[in-house]
Write a protein that holds these residues in place. Structure first.
Motif, PDB file in Angstrom:
ATOM      1  N   PRO A 112      46.004  48.170  -3.718  1.00 37.02           N
ATOM      2  CA  PRO A 112      44.565  48.206  -4.041  1.00 37.02           C
ATOM      3  C   PRO A 112      44.236  49.117  -5.221  1.00 37.02           C
ATOM      4  N   LEU A 113      44.955  50.234  -5.358  1.00 34.95           N
ATOM      5  CA  LEU A 113      44.696  51.114  -6.501  1.00 34.95           C
ATOM      6  C   LEU A 113      45.090  50.438  -7.809  1.00 34.95           C
ATOM      7  N   LEU A 158      42.058  57.599 -12.840  1.00 33.87           N
ATOM      8  CA  LEU A 158      42.704  56.758 -11.841  1.00 33.87           C
ATOM      9  C   LEU A 158      44.206  56.667 -12.074  1.00 33.87           C
ATOM     10  N   ALA A 159      44.621  56.630 -13.338  1.00 32.36           N
ATOM     11  CA  ALA A 159      46.052  56.582 -13.647  1.00 32.36           C
ATOM     12  C   ALA A 159      46.751  57.853 -13.177  1.00 32.36           C
ATOM     13  N   GLY A 160      46.140  59.011 -13.419  1.00 32.34           N
ATOM     14  CA  GLY A 160      46.726  60.261 -12.956  1.00 32.34           C
ATOM     15  C   GLY A 160      46.809  60.333 -11.446  1.00 32.34           C
ATOM     16  N   LEU A 161      45.737  59.903 -10.775  1.00 32.77           N
ATOM     17  CA  LEU A 161      45.743  59.912  -9.313  1.00 32.77           C
ATOM     18  C   LEU A 161      46.818  58.985  -8.760  1.00 32.77           C
ATOM     19  N   PHE A 162      46.995  57.826  -9.392  1.00 30.82           N
ATOM     20  CA  PHE A 162      47.998  56.886  -8.894  1.00 30.82           C
ATOM     21  C   PHE A 162      49.404  57.445  -9.052  1.00 30.82           C
ATOM     22  N   VAL A 163      49.686  58.124 -10.167  1.00 34.39           N
ATOM     23  CA  VAL A 163      51.019  58.694 -10.371  1.00 34.39           C
ATOM     24  C   VAL A 163      51.323  59.719  -9.281  1.00 34.39           C
ATOM     25  N   VAL A 412      34.883  42.184  -6.032  1.00 37.15           N
ATOM     26  CA  VAL A 412      36.333  42.360  -6.189  1.00 37.15           C
ATOM     27  C   VAL A 412      36.726  43.791  -5.840  1.00 37.15           C
ATOM     28  N   GLY A 413      36.011  44.769  -6.378  1.00 43.93           N
ATOM     29  CA  GLY A 413      36.295  46.162  -6.051  1.00 43.93           C
ATOM     30  C   GLY A 413      36.037  46.479  -4.596  1.00 43.93           C
ATOM     31  N   GLY A 414      34.977  45.881  -4.020  1.00 44.53           N
ATOM     32  CA  GLY A 414      34.699  46.105  -2.610  1.00 44.53           C
ATOM     33  C   GLY A 414      35.812  45.588  -1.721  1.00 44.53           C
ATOM     34  N   LEU A 415      36.361  44.415  -2.036  1.00 41.47           N
ATOM     35  CA  LEU A 415      37.465  43.862  -1.250  1.00 41.47           C
ATOM     36  C   LEU A 415      38.724  44.710  -1.389  1.00 41.47           C
ATOM     37  N   LEU A 416      38.964  45.235  -2.584  1.00 39.18           N
ATOM     38  CA  LEU A 416      40.119  46.114  -2.769  1.00 39.18           C
ATOM     39  C   LEU A 416      39.969  47.397  -1.946  1.00 39.18           C
ATOM     40  N   GLY A 417      38.768  47.963  -1.940  1.00 41.47           N
ATOM     41  CA  GLY A 417      38.536  49.146  -1.122  1.00 41.47           C
ATOM     42  C   GLY A 417      38.686  48.865   0.357  1.00 41.47           C
ATOM     43  N   ILE A 422      41.893  49.179   5.538  1.00 45.34           N
ATOM     44  CA  ILE A 422      42.563  48.464   6.633  1.00 45.34           C
ATOM     45  C   ILE A 422      44.032  48.847   6.701  1.00 45.34           C
ATOM     46  N   VAL A 423      44.699  48.861   5.550  1.00 44.35           N
ATOM     47  CA  VAL A 423      46.118  49.221   5.525  1.00 44.35           C
ATOM     48  C   VAL A 423      46.298  50.679   5.939  1.00 44.35           C
TER      49      VAL A 423
END
Length: 525
Positions: A112-113, A158-163, A412-417, A422-423
């Motif tokens: 999702p990220l 967001l890129a920094g957080l994902f790393v 789209v962003g809401g479904l990703l969140g 859920i996961v």
């Protein structure tokens, strides 16, 4: 790459002897089949290089420094944070070069990220939307984002957080590292709470006694007191989860209880109503989950119904006692004025203190831009078109993270969140079935901390602060880490010895009753 070997080929004479023995003697009970190699056993042989240790060090430093840098909400601190993420990525590549193996977690929480990052990239494409279609825009950029610069800013964050999130999933791969990161969260949360209380009573208008933020009520290192409350929600849940899971030695229980009480008192002293409500929900969530989660014994048996009911009652009672103790502590430290200020912030005409008006504008944005929204971080540019007030104040956030993700990234962003949540809950609840009490307590506390902030996100935007978002993702990684971080129990060690040494180890490790039955079967034969 893991190569498994087998002992299937045997000596021919030994095979003939076994066949003749089977023909003259009655069959004896065969030893149980060797269990399949667990994921932890398969990855235990991977070397831990100095580069991986530096990655863990960088992760711990990022948790501390992003918080002390006023929550990392300024451009200079965000630039330093992004550069540090680049250093982590370089160390990651050095580790892959040293081990000839690129460590990447298969945790689905990363998807999702990545999807949200892809949405932000699409919003920057010159597709003729956004500002180009609105006469009141700041500039006709032709992109889907109303503020491309703000969207690039969010993508960098967001890129920094994902790393850091991916690194935590890949390199927190042992019980020792799990305990290290857990202790960091508990100790740093306690120290931060102590500093916040000292600042509140000695000089409540300045941060670090040197900076006085204008038009803001600071608390601790945060310019916004509500964000400090959100950080305390994340750190408070960890010691409580360990306590509720029974993972703390008896002589250390008072220390963890005291640290939890100080963090809870600091949270209440922020006068954040959303923070207090989230803390209450967090404690009740902890009590309910700790009481209902299936706890297996050493051999996998379940507890009887009566003991489970008693355990549930005890934990719920402890939760209520904790809440009462916190409010008595607030009265002791801050007097009646502390609680009266907390209740006095409620406006009878508008209990949301203006948030309902913000939410109404956010709903209007969602209706007009339902698919991919107006751009990540572009809420401040899109909101003035939907503001029915005088527009005297510039609003940067919707004060509701759920409405803002729909406003910024659309359905789209809401479904990703939603997929992320859920996961997260599904994997974390599964990890709580572990035999390892510390592993179970960490998963419980980490999930409760995430749940508390998710409740607070209905009223505020604490996750838009980089420090809070980083700690939230770190707790999500701890809650959903795989079996590599678990201590093997006695039975698993016995099975591993049986697999390595064969039937002789089985007879050696068999319980007394099993050996007596085996001797009786041989005597009958």
């Amino acid at each position: 790459m893991t190569i498994s070997t087998s002992n299937a080929p045997a000596d021919a004479q030994q095979q003939r002897a076994d066949i003749s023995t089977a023909a003259t003697e009655p069959p004896s009970p065969a030893p149980p089949p060797a269990p399949p190699a667990s994921p932890r056993a398969a990855t235990a042989e991977l070397p831990r290089t100095v580069w991986s240790r530096f990655i863990i060090l960088m992760l711990c430093l990022a948790v501390v420094t992003t918080t002390l840098a006023f929550g990392t909400v300024h451009s200079w601190s965000l630039a330093v944070f992004t550069l540090s993420a680049g250093v982590v990525l370089a160390l990651w590549m050095m580790d892959a070069w040293r081990t000839r193996l690129l460590r990447v977690s298969k945790n689905f929480l990363q998807l999702p990220l990545l999807g949200l990052f892809a949405v932000g990239l699409v919003q920057l494409l010159p597709l003729g939307g956004g500002a180009a279609q609105n006469s009141g825009a700041v500039g006709a950029t032709g992109t889907l984002s109303f503020d491309p610069n703000a969207t690039r800013f969010v993508l960098m964050e967001l890129a920094g957080l994902f790393v850091y999130f991916a690194a935590a999933l890949a390199f927190v791969d042992s019980p020792k590292r799990l305990r290290l990161v857990t202790r960091l969260v508990v100790v740093f949360g306690f120290v931060l709470a102590v500093y916040g209380l000292m600042q509140h009573f000695l000089n409540p208008t300045t941060i670090f006694w040197v900076r006085t933020p204008p038009q803001a009520v600071p608390f601790g290192p945060y310019i916004n007191r509500h964000h400090f409350a959100g950080y305390m929600e994340l750190t408070l849940a960890m010691p409580l989860g360990l306590l509720f899971a029974g993972a703390i030695e008896r002589d250390r229980v008072p220390l963890y209880a005291f640290a939890s009480a100080i963090m809870a008192i600091a949270l209440v002293m922020t006068n954040s109503r959303g923070g207090v409500l989230s803390m209450v929900c967090e404690i009740l969530f902890l009590a309910a989950i700790a009481a209902t989660v299936r706890r297996r014994g050493q051999r996998g048996e379940r507890e009887d119904t009566g003991s489970r009911v008693r355990a549930a009652a005890v934990r719920v009672g402890l939760g209520f006692a904790m809440i009462v103790a916190v409010f008595f502590g607030v009265l002791y430290f801050g007097g009646e004025g502390a609680l009266s200020r907390l209740v006095g912030t409620v406006n009878a005409d508008d209990p949301t203190t203006g948030r309902a008006h913000f939410w109404q504008g956010a709903v209007g944005i969602i209706k007009d831009h339902p698919l991919v929204g107006t751009g990540l971080g572009a809420f401040g540019s899109a909101y003035p078109r939907y503001d029915t007030a005088n527009g005297a104040y510039r609003l940067e956030q919707a004060h509701n993270d759920y409405l803002q993700i729909l406003s910024d990234a659309g359905v789209v962003g809401g479904l990703l969140g939603l997929a992320f949540l859920i996961v997260l809950f599904r994997l974390a609840l599964k990890r709580m079935q572990s035999h390892d009490r510390v592993r179970r307590g960490v998963a419980l506390g980490a999930l409760a901390g995430c749940a508390g902030v998710l409740v607070h996100s209905f009223f505020d935007f604490t996750l838009h602060t980089t420090a809070n978002a980083l700690l939230f993702l770190l707790l999500a990684a701890l809650a959903t880490a795989d079996g590599r971080v678990e201590e093997p129990n006695v039975q698993q060690r016995r099975r591993r010895r049986r697999h390595l040494h064969g039937a002789d180890a089985y007879e050696t490790d068999a319980p007394t009753g099993g050996r007596e039955q085996e001797r009786a079967a041989r005597s009958v034969g």
